[in-house]
Structures are given as C-alpha cells and as structure tokens.
Enzyme design. Structure first.
Site, PDB file in Angstrom:
ATOM      1  N   GLU A 257       1.011  -1.174  -0.096  1.00  0.00           N
ATOM      2  CA  GLU A 257       0.010   0.077   0.133  1.00  0.00           C
ATOM      3  C   GLU A 257       0.882   1.284   0.159  1.00  0.00           C
ATOM      4  O   GLU A 257       1.910   1.260   1.092  1.00  0.00           O
ATOM      5  CB  GLU A 257      -0.733  -0.023   1.147  1.00  0.00           C
ATOM      6  CG  GLU A 257      -1.883   1.088   1.148  1.00  0.00           C
ATOM      7  CD  GLU A 257      -2.483   1.628   2.578  1.00  0.00           C
ATOM      8  OE1 GLU A 257      -3.276   2.197   2.558  1.00  0.00           O
ATOM      9  OE2 GLU A 257      -1.754   1.507   3.598  1.00  0.00           O
ATOM     10  N   HIS A 330     -11.405  -1.178   2.084  1.00  0.00           N
ATOM     11  CA  HIS A 330     -11.911  -0.895   3.575  1.00  0.00           C
ATOM     12  C   HIS A 330     -11.492   0.707   3.892  1.00  0.00           C
ATOM     13  O   HIS A 330     -12.159   1.004   4.792  1.00  0.00           O
ATOM     14  CB  HIS A 330     -11.252  -1.744   4.671  1.00  0.00           C
ATOM     15  CG  HIS A 330      -9.705  -1.516   4.615  1.00  0.00           C
ATOM     16  ND1 HIS A 330      -8.790  -1.970   3.712  1.00  0.00           N
ATOM     17  CD2 HIS A 330      -9.034  -0.850   5.698  1.00  0.00           C
ATOM     18  CE1 HIS A 330      -7.685  -1.670   4.054  1.00  0.00           C
ATOM     19  NE2 HIS A 330      -7.757  -1.052   5.210  1.00  0.00           N
ATOM     20  N   ASP A 331     -11.024   1.368   2.925  1.00  0.00           N
ATOM     21  CA  ASP A 331     -10.591   2.740   3.505  1.00  0.00           C
ATOM     22  C   ASP A 331     -11.245   3.699   2.436  1.00  0.00           C
ATOM     23  O   ASP A 331     -11.339   4.797   2.555  1.00  0.00           O
ATOM     24  CB  ASP A 331      -8.908   3.069   3.403  1.00  0.00           C
ATOM     25  CG  ASP A 331      -8.031   2.302   4.241  1.00  0.00           C
ATOM     26  OD1 ASP A 331      -8.630   2.192   5.306  1.00  0.00           O
ATOM     27  OD2 ASP A 331      -7.085   2.123   3.941  1.00  0.00           O
TER      28      ASP A 331
HETATM   29  C1  GLC Z   1      -3.613   1.690   5.846  1.00  0.00           C
HETATM   30  C2  GLC Z   1      -4.894   0.977   6.283  1.00  0.00           C
HETATM   31  C3  GLC Z   1      -5.654   1.670   7.211  1.00  0.00           C
HETATM   32  C4  GLC Z   1      -5.299   2.001   8.341  1.00  0.00           C
HETATM   33  C5  GLC Z   1      -3.602   2.681   8.139  1.00  0.00           C
HETATM   34  C6  GLC Z   1      -2.785   2.946   9.654  1.00  0.00           C
HETATM   35  O1  GLC Z   1      -3.991   3.093   5.159  1.00  0.00           O
HETATM   36  O2  GLC Z   1      -5.281   0.394   5.029  1.00  0.00           O
HETATM   37  O3  GLC Z   1      -7.020   1.117   7.276  1.00  0.00           O
HETATM   38  O4  GLC Z   1      -5.741   2.922   9.100  1.00  0.00           O
HETATM   39  O5  GLC Z   1      -3.063   2.020   7.334  1.00  0.00           O
HETATM   40  O6  GLC Z   1      -2.534   1.370   9.556  1.00  0.00           O
END
Ligand code: GLC
Ligand code: CA
Length: 559
Positions: A257, A330-331
């Site tokens: 990510e 999920h975000d």
């Molecule tokens: C990433 C995850 C998110 C989380 C963040 C901190 O962006 O996808 O859901 O809150 O990291 O770990």
C-alpha cells in the site's frame, strides 16, 4: 512478459469485522469467514486478502497490532485461523495476510519496553525525540488521523512519533535488530503456509533523516507530509533486504500500500528486475475527486482526468512492473456511489465499473460487497461513526478549520471509510443476516433490496456479472497480459480502451453517463468476426454509429 499466478489471479478482500458474525457478539469472526469460503469460491476469486486479524486493542480496527503471532480475541483463535487456512487451500483459495510494520500498537511488548527508559534495549525500536528547545512537538508533522504526529511521554520527557493514531507508534526501520525480528515474524507466517502479504503503508517505513519540518500548510499549524513521511531515502534498501531475507525464499505474492507515489516510483517498487514487491496500491485515481489534494472535500468525477491517471499507470508499468486494479477497499467509499449512480442506474453502473476495471492490465481486487453493488450508507451525526479517522477529522475541521458540523457530516457521507465497513449484506433478514446480535456498526438500510441471497442465483445480477468477468479472465490471456491503449482520451463520458496480445484485440467500452451517448464504432470491430464477450444490457446493436445507453458497458474480442 513473464507469466505468474499472481498476475492471473483475482483477489477478494474480506474485512473480517464486518463479514459474518457466528457467535452473536455483533463482530464478524474467523468462523464466519470459513462459513463463506464457498461463496468466495462460487464468485471465482483465487486469493482471499484478510484485513488484520492479529491481537489488537482495536484503536484502528486491527491496524494497531499488539502481538503479531496471535489472533484478535473477537475474531477467534489460532486454531480457527489454521482451519481457515486449510479450508481455503482445500478449495484452491490462497490466503493473503495484512502486514502492518510501519507501526505497532502501543500495547505491543516492544513498545511497553521501549517507553520504560532511554537505555532500554527496545528504545531504538521506535522513534523518540526531545521537544523543540522552545517547547512543544519535535516537528510540524500531522498524523493521518488529525492532530500532531507526536505524543509526549512523561516517563522519559520525550515524544514518540505516530503517523497514525497515538496508540500506533511508528517503528524505527533504521534499527537492524528490529528489522530482523520483523523478517523472522514474516517467515513464521510463511512457514505456516500463508500465500502472501498486503503491506500496510509500506512506503512510509523510511522517513527523511533528522525528521525536518514539512513545508507549512496555510491555515493550519502543520507541514506538508510530502516528502518527509513517504518514499524516504532508504525505502528501496529495506524492501530489497526484506525480499532477500524473506520473500525470495517462498512462492508468494506481495502488494504494497503506497499512497502518494508517481508512476516513476511505481516502477521502482514493482520493477521485475528490482526484487522488491510484485505490485502496489497506488492512490492517484482515489485522489481524483479531491479538491486541491484535500481529502475532506467533495468534487464531481472528472472522467478525462481519471482516464489519464489510469492509462498512465497502464502504459508506464507495462512490461516493467505490474498493476493492482481496485476501486474499493476498507478505506474507500463505495464505488457505485462515488463514480457510478446508486439510484436509478445502480445495477447498470455497478456492472459498468466492474467491466472498466477488470479488463485492464493488472491483478483485480474485489472488496466484500462490491460484487453485489453495496452502496454508501447515510450517516446523520458524528455519533454514528466508529472510525478513528472520521472522528479525528471531524474534531480537527470543526474545531480548528472553521467548518460547520453539518458540512463535515455532508463530506463524510461522501468520503468516510465507514461506507466500506458497514456489515456485509447477506440476506433480507434482520441485520442483513450479518449477526443475530447488535452489529458493531449499523447495517445499511437498503439490505432488503441489496443482498447476496437475492443475487447469487439470479443470472442477471451484479454478482453473476462479476462471476462472468472473472471467468473471462480465466479464458482469455489477452485480459491478463495484453498491451493497453486508450481511445477517445478527451471524451467526457466514455472510457474506451483496447488491449492487444498475440494477434488478438479486445475493445472495452464503458459509458459513465446517466444519459445516452453516441459512439463511432472502430471500423475493425464492425467486422462480423468480432465477438461480444460481455455487456450489461441485453441486446447490443453494432453499427458505424451506436447510441450507448446510460452506464452501458460492452467488451468485444477480435481475432
Ligand atoms: C492503511 C490501512 C488503514 C489504516 C492505516 C494505518 O492505510 O489501510 O485502514 O488505518 O493504514 O495502519
Ligand atoms: Ca463474532
């Protein structure tokens, strides 16, 4: 281009907390995921990505891990996990786990030790700094969940860094011993038999040395997050080391990510000859409807811009690295509400968006509920939100940035992560069949209409359409490996592109308009030998000029 199983695969993402609750406590669990493996199999996905299931006090729903080798109490036990792994493998489904190593929970044993004293052996596992000489936080960095990225710890009179919530202290990747422990933990999971990792905020591991202030942002006390928090000078060294020490020893898949990266960065992270990651989740297309890069704002979709972004990733990574393809996770808010039309063209636009994404080059990710067209929910007040990001932003914008509470709720109704997290809609029974108890987050009230039970057996449903998209991918290598060319780049309503591979050509036609749009058929495809592979309307007349119906999607194969 080299072939690989993870290029051919389709990933289904499960947010276990919202998937299926089997013991009535209102929280989804691992036995719930096991129960629905056949559903995922029926859809045709090959890989199941599980959001974090590790031991966690849940300040950020599992993204704050207190023990990497144990399971969150609410989700079940390690025995449940082992059963999930073997039941998935029995069905030919691989398991992709979330790896969260930019930070841990403040309850992780390492941090509990680290904060004890400046000479504790774990001190350097985290990032500690003295306040500024004049007092106050060491620099002007803002946490992703609002407020300063530093918290003061009285015990040693120093601050620790947390790019996210204060219970999520950042690990210090400059510390070799800490890195070794992370690699050992990764090997432990691979030796158990998992098939890959999705790596959380992985481009944040390396920060600018000295942690300097960011460029001040007008109207706030904070500085720009770029470049100091991301893509730091040692990031590629760390990932290459991780690859050497761990990843290269197993036949597994990796996806990082990586917010705020360019295609140039994308090539560095995913380049086949660089031995870092297989693919990354880039965010450019997720920022397309931000106003001036500001997340908590709302703008209509500019399709021309979206096409430019996605096409650039398609073309630039072709033959160099590999793309991930996603609209939802999920975000993110639900794509049918965001880029489609969740009212009169709900079904058409959900299918069109699936088509537009799945016919591109890359590995597609489907987020739970996307395959049945789940939509954004309606939230009336901040009390209805559970999410740490929404609450933090609400506080910051209403208290410090002059926004009214009403306006912020309006924005969160477009933007919040909570839209993705409302419980999965299984059927028309109470709580959508998600739980017999009280759900931890409210169920979207449209579940009597939008639910899996209505769709699984219906051949014309969104679910069946997604199933079809996946099976086409299994039949036609051009969908996986073909080169990509954008047509009509300036057209404000149509997203049209071609793929080509070993003498074949694939044409994908997608209308993002709620009204009819004229389209001049490419000559080659007027030929009788071009076959319609899939479409979201019954009849599909072919002529030099066709009128595309609202949110129409078609895919043709030639040769
Ligand atoms: C990433 C995850 C998110 C989380 C963040 C901190 O962006 O996808 O859901 O809150 O990291 O770990
Ligand atoms: Ca439960």
């Amino acid at each position: 281009m080299e072939k690989a199983w993870w290029k051919e695969a389709v990933v289904y993402q499960v947010y276990p907390r919202s998937f299926l609750d089997t013991n009535g406590d209102g929280v989804g669990d691992l036995p719930g995921v096991i129960e629905k493996l056949d559903y995922i199999k029926e859809l045709g996905a090959d890989v199941l990505w599980l959001n974090p299931i590790y031991k966690s006090p849940n300040y950020d729903n599992g993204y704050d891990i207190s023990d990497y080798k144990d399971i969150m109490d609410e989700f079940g036990t390690m025995a449940d996990f082992d059963r999930l792994l073997s039941e998935a493998h029995k069905r030919g489904i691989k398991i992709l786990m979330d790896l969260v190593v930019n930070h841990t929970s403040s309850e992780h044993a390492w941090f509990v030790e680290s904060r004890k004293s400046t000479d504790n052996p774990y001190r350097e596992y985290y990032i500690w700094k003295k306040g500024k000489p004049a007092g106050g936080v060491p620099n002007n960095w803002e946490s992703y969940f609002s407020g300063p990225a530093w918290s003061y710890d009285k015990n040693t009179d120093m601050y620790y860094l947390h790019l996210f919530e204060e219970h999520q202290p950042d690990l210090n990747w400059e510390n070799e011993q800490m890195r070794k422990e992370v690699y050992e933990m990764m090997r432990w999971w691979f030796d158990k038999g998992i098939d890959g990792f999705r790596m959380d905020t992985i481009n944040m591991l390396s920060k600018t040395p000295g942690l300097p202030d960011g460029e001040p942002i007008a109207g706030t006390v904070y500085g720009n997050r770029i470049p100091h928090m991301i893509n730091g000078p040692r990031i590629h060294e760390y990932l290459q080391e991780m690859n050497r020490e761990v990843l290269s020893k197993y036949d597994v898949m990796t996806v990082g990510e990586t917010p705020d990266i360019t295609t140039e960065d994308g090539k560095l992270y995913t380049g086949a000859d660089r031995h870092e990651l297989h693919m990354v989740f880039q965010f450019e297309h997720m920022f397309v409807d931000f106003v001036d890069g500001e997340k908590f704002s709302v703008a209509p979709l500019d399709l021309v811009k979206l096409k430019q972004i996605m096409s650039r990733w398609q073309v630039e990574l072709n033959g160099v690295g590999w793309n991930s393809l996603y609209w939802d996770n999920h975000d993110q808010p639900r794509v049918v509400s965001r880029f489609g039309n969740d009212r009169e063209y709900w079904e058409e636009s959900a299918k069109m968006l699936g088509t537009c994404l799945h016919m591109m080059q890359g590995t597609p990710y489907i987020y739970q509920g996307e395959e049945i067209g789940m939509t954004n929910a309606v939230f009336h007040s901040i009390d209805e939100f559970d999410d740490v990001e929404a609450k933090g932003a609400y506080r910051e914008y209403t208290q410090n940035r002059g926004m009214s509470g009403e306006e912020m709720i309006r924005i969160l109704n477009f933007r919040s992560r909570e839209h993705a997290r409302t419980p999965m809609q299984w059927d028309g029974s109470e709580n959508a069949g998600f739980t017999t108890g009280t759900p931890w987050l409210k169920v979207n009230s449209n579940y009597p209409k939008i639910n899996a039970k209505n769709q699984v057996k219906d051949e014309s449903s969104i679910f069946s359409y997604y199933k079809n998209l996946i099976s086409l991918r299994k039949k036609h290598p051009i969908i996986v490996y073909g080169d990509y060319t954008l047509l009509l780049p300036e057209d404000p309503h149509l997203f049209v592109y071609q793929r080509s591979y070993e003498g074949q050509t694939l044409l994908t036609l997608c209308s993002f308009a709620a009204e009819e749009v004229e389209f001049a058929f490419p000559k080659a495809f007027l030929d009788e030998s071009s076959r319609l592979l899939i479409s979201n309307y019954g009849d599909c007349p072919k002529a030099e000029k066709v009128t595309l119906r609202p949110y129409e999607a078609r895919v043709y194969l030639l040769g």
